[in-house]
Design a protein around this motif. Structure first.
Motif, PDB file in Angstrom:
ATOM      1  N   LEU A   2      18.123  11.874 -38.679  1.00 54.15           N
ATOM      2  CA  LEU A   2      16.549  12.534 -38.439  1.00 54.15           C
ATOM      3  C   LEU A   2      16.809  13.289 -37.410  1.00 54.15           C
ATOM      4  O   LEU A   2      17.712  14.432 -36.693  1.00 54.15           O
ATOM      5  CB  LEU A   2      15.729  11.279 -36.911  1.00 54.15           C
ATOM      6  CG  LEU A   2      15.491  10.181 -37.373  1.00 54.15           C
ATOM      7  CD1 LEU A   2      16.247   9.591 -37.971  1.00 54.15           C
ATOM      8  CD2 LEU A   2      15.268   9.337 -36.484  1.00 54.15           C
ATOM      9  N   ILE A  47      12.044   6.049 -31.359  1.00 55.47           N
ATOM     10  CA  ILE A  47      13.396   6.117 -31.699  1.00 55.47           C
ATOM     11  C   ILE A  47      14.811   6.120 -32.127  1.00 55.47           C
ATOM     12  O   ILE A  47      15.132   4.569 -32.187  1.00 55.47           O
ATOM     13  CB  ILE A  47      13.686   7.807 -32.157  1.00 55.47           C
ATOM     14  CG1 ILE A  47      12.667   8.730 -32.945  1.00 55.47           C
ATOM     15  CG2 ILE A  47      14.600   7.824 -33.217  1.00 55.47           C
ATOM     16  CD1 ILE A  47      12.425  10.133 -33.058  1.00 55.47           C
ATOM     17  N   LEU A  89       7.899   4.644 -38.469  1.00 54.25           N
ATOM     18  CA  LEU A  89       9.572   4.995 -37.874  1.00 54.25           C
ATOM     19  C   LEU A  89      10.698   3.898 -39.086  1.00 54.25           C
ATOM     20  O   LEU A  89      11.969   4.273 -39.753  1.00 54.25           O
ATOM     21  CB  LEU A  89       9.767   5.646 -36.994  1.00 54.25           C
ATOM     22  CG  LEU A  89       9.711   6.746 -36.683  1.00 54.25           C
ATOM     23  CD1 LEU A  89       9.683   6.874 -34.967  1.00 54.25           C
ATOM     24  CD2 LEU A  89      10.824   7.537 -36.948  1.00 54.25           C
ATOM     25  N   ILE A 103      21.418  10.752 -34.467  1.00 49.15           N
ATOM     26  CA  ILE A 103      20.278  11.523 -34.201  1.00 49.15           C
ATOM     27  C   ILE A 103      20.343  12.326 -33.476  1.00 49.15           C
ATOM     28  O   ILE A 103      21.124  12.770 -32.646  1.00 49.15           O
ATOM     29  CB  ILE A 103      20.084  10.115 -33.454  1.00 49.15           C
ATOM     30  CG1 ILE A 103      19.727   8.367 -33.905  1.00 49.15           C
ATOM     31  CG2 ILE A 103      18.238  10.518 -32.104  1.00 49.15           C
ATOM     32  CD1 ILE A 103      19.343   8.783 -35.567  1.00 49.15           C
TER      33      ILE A 103
END
Lengths: 283, 454
Positions: free
Chosen positions: B367, B309, B348, B329
């Protein structure tokens, strides 16, 4: 001390007075004798002029609707059939037997009208079902309330009280009989027929007319008689004391395998034969 | 010694009567045994109806049987037509002219005796024009259906006894059942035959259709393969020149000997950006072609989700900053999942960049990870325009851009399709839920290995 009334005592009391004529057993023997021929039967019949005349009239009636006129008894036998003859003779004989019952005890005309209507209905239905001996069914119908007749003769006050009670309280007579006496007319009828030594099928059918399914051997016959009794009551053709149309046993109705659409034509047939047969039997 | 029983002495007359009677009994006995044999024979015919009996032969046997039971002058059988219930002469004693029988029949039909006999289920005896003779009629009928009529003529003096007539009735009933079973058999075999024929033609039709279907499938497969081949070769052909365009553009931009003027730099930047976009599209096309051709190469391994990520965020940060989109995040993502690292990153990136591209100005992307049993669910939630309900089921269709075809937003319309396929190849699933005007959450689930980094 009063002895309690039983079905058997009622039958015993009348067995001397109302026994089947010897004539009937003689004819029956001849019918079942492998050697006897048509002419032998005709000869036996000729001994009783009244029965002879009745059989001849019947053969010419709407019951048979035979296309041409039948003028001899041997010819009549060929039309009726030998096996059938015995049952038909018994039917006429029984009515003859009770001809002298005192008028105060019971309305005989109405009684036989109901019995004959039931017999004709049973005969019509068995014709639909292509039974070989439709006269057997006529005889069963004719005899189905014979026990009630014995009760009328023997215990007229009691039975008439019950009839009045039933009328007031909306009860079926045979149920009230059982309540009051511990037995009903079908028990008396069965015992009487047994004492007459007539075929078991007739005797058992009469005994089980109110609960056809209980009769394992002749439940078909008992169902036909049960249904015919309902029809005769519904058409109000005479009465044997019952004031109401008894409910139709569903099992019995199903076992007849009739369609409800056939009922109008069954009634039509009954009406066509009824007047003729009444005329012959009750004149 | 004297016999205890008294000897019986018979007169001549008594003796004669007794012997006559015995003789008579013997005759009867013979007749009854014969009758039993006949019934047995009828029963045998009944039981062998699987070899279809022809009606004529049956009538011929019946003629013989009935004559054995009763000494008739002559007999005749009438058969009931199934269609119109009319009676027709089926068989008769051959020594009599057919016309004689037909005349006799006509007479008893006209005077109603025939019809009457049909209605009775027993022997009916009617007059003959010859006063010394009689006619016996007996319907051949089962409980349900009249199958025919028996007619026999005999001298009046020979009229059978009632026991004999009962036997005649039994014969007639058995005969009716025999005729019925023949009819039923022929009916069944006829309909069987039709069924077979129908079956055959059905089979032919099915075979024909199956063949056509096979051809259609083969054609479709071929077409699909051709398309995949075309796509992959085209992608390849496109990528090679693109590589040199991009390579030389980068070379020009970084040439320190002859540095480009600011204007040239800007132009070269545009070329590079356009080429990059084109390369992305070509890569996606190549992926889809590979997937369709079943050549997608996937290597499942344990992948820590957090670094992947982070890499993605680094890559899309510029794009997000440009549109002023805030990225949320979670700090803590201690999960390890089963995936192909490269493909996971591709998915992603696709989802996050979609979230940025289709977001509102000043919007955000969030996310989140949720552990769900054996799987880890990863949500990518945007605050964009959302997907209209009516369009939602078209979302995963190749090249469908749901009305964004002519908008400024760059895209090929196959990114999501590829993402979904990739996730499914990696034993996971991908889906979304969206409220029009409020935003969309895309999620995917992949098998989790542990929630602790080693």
């Amino acid at each position: 001390m009063n002895m309690p009334i039983t079905a058997q005592s009622l039958v015993n009391n009348v067995s001397q007075l109302y026994s089947l004529p010897h004539f009937y057993s003689r004819l029956n023997e001849a019918i079942h004798d492998p050697f006897s021929e048509l002419q032998d039967l005709a000869n036996i019949l000729s001994d009783d002029a009244v029965i002879c005349a009745r059989i001849l009239k019947l053969a010419n009636s709407a019951m048979y609707s035979f296309p041409s006129k039948i003028d001899t008894i041997s010819r009549a036998i060929t039309i009726i059939g030998t096996k059938q003859l015995g049952d038909l003779v018994l039917a006429t004989g029984v009515i003859e037997l009770f001809r002298n019952v005192p008028k105060e005890a019971v309305d005989m005309d109405s009684f036989w009208r109901h019995s004959i209507a039931t017999g004709i209905c049973a005969r019509v239905i068995s014709t639909y079902q292509r039974e070989d001996n439709v006269e057997r069914f006529y005889l069963m119908g004719l005899l189905h309330d014979i026990g009630r007749l014995i009760m009328f003769i023997q215990i007229p006050e009691q039975i008439n009280e019950h009839i009045q009670f039933c009328k007031k309280n909306n009860i079926l007579l045979h149920i009230q009989e059982k309540q009051g006496f511990g037995f009903d007319h079908s028990d008396v009828g069965q015992l009487l027929l047994k004492s007459w030594n007539i075929p078991q099928s007739i005797e058992e059918t009469v005994g089980n007319q109110h609960h056809p399914q209980a009769c394992t051997k002749f439940s078909k016959e008992a169902s036909v008689i049960h249904f015919s009794d309902v029809v005769a009551n519904a058409l109000q053709l005479g009465s044997s004391g019952e004031s109401f149309v008894p409910p139709l046993n569903e099992q019995a109705w199903l076992s007849l395998k009739l369609k409800s659409s056939q009922i109008p034509s069954i009634i039509d047939h009954i009406e066509k034969q009824y007047d003729d047969v009444i005329e012959i039997f009750l004149s | 010694m004297n016999n205890k029983d008294t000897d019986i002495v018979l007169t001549q007359e008594e003796y004669k009567t007794l012997t006559d009677r015995i003789e008579h009994f013997e005759t009867l006995n013979r007749r009854d045994i014969d009758a039993l044999n006949i019934l047995h024979e009828i029963n045998c015919i009944l039981n062998t109806t699987e070899n279809s009996q022809d009606r004529e032969r049956v009538f011929s046997s019946l003629k013989d049987y009935f004559n054995r039971l009763i000494q008739f002058d002559f007999v005749a059988f009438f058969y009931t037509d199934n269609e119109d219930s009319s009676f027709s002469l089926a068989d008769y004693s051959n020594e009599i002219p057919k016309q004689t029988i037909l005349d006799l029949e006509q007479k008893i039909v006209e005077n109603g005796e025939f019809a009457w006999a049909v209605s009775q289920n027993r022997t009916v005896i009617v007059d003959h024009s010859d006063p010394d003779k009689v006619i016996l009629l007996h319907v051949l009928s089962t409980k349900t259906r009249v199958r025919g009529m028996f007619m026999g003529v005999l001298p009046k003096t020979q009229l059978p006894t009632s026991s004999c007539l009962s036997l005649l009735s039994t014969f007639c009933q058995s005969a009716a059942h025999l005729l019925e079973s023949i009819d039923l058999y022929s009916m069944v075999s006829r309909s069987n035959h039709e069924l077979e024929k129908n079956n055959e033609s059905l089979e032919l039709i099915i075979e024909e259709r199956t063949q056509k279907l096979k051809e259609a499938v083969a054609n479709a497969e071929q077409a699909n393969q051709a398309k995949s081949q075309f796509l992959s070769s085209m992608s390849h052909e496109l990528r090679t020149p693109l590589s040199s365009i991009m390579g030389f553009t980068q070379f020009l931009l970084s040439d320190s000997d002859r540095p480009p003027t600011p204007h040239q730099s800007e132009c070269l930047g545009h070329i590079l950006q356009g080429s990059q976009h084109l390369l992305n599209l070509i890569n996606q096309l190549l992926d889809q072609a590979k997937i369709e051709a079943g050549q997608m190469d996937i290597q499942i391994q344990e992948v820590a989700i957090k670094p992947v990520i982070d890499e993605c965020i680094t890559l899309v940060q510029t794009l997000a900053t440009k549109d002023n989109i805030l990225l949320h995040i979670p700090e803590d993502m201690p999960y390890v999942i089963q995936a192909d690292r490269l493909r996971l990153k591709q998915v992603l990136l696709n989802l996050i960049s979609n979230g940025i591209k289709y977001n509102k100005p000043n919007g955000s992307i969030t996310l989140s990870c949720i552990e769900q049993g054996t799987h880890l669910k990863i949500n990518v939630t945007d605050t964009g325009v959302g997907i209209p309900i009516n369009d939602q089921d078209k979302l995963f269709t190749s090249f469908s851009r749901l009305g964004h075809e002519s908008s400024d937003i760059e895209g090929s319309g196959i990114g999501l399709v590829i993402s979904k396929t990739l996730i499914e190849v990696m034993q996971g699933s991908l889906g979304f839920h969206s409220i029009e005007g409020e935003g969309t959450t895309f999620w995917f689930e992949l098998p989790i290995t542990s929630n602790q980094l080693n």
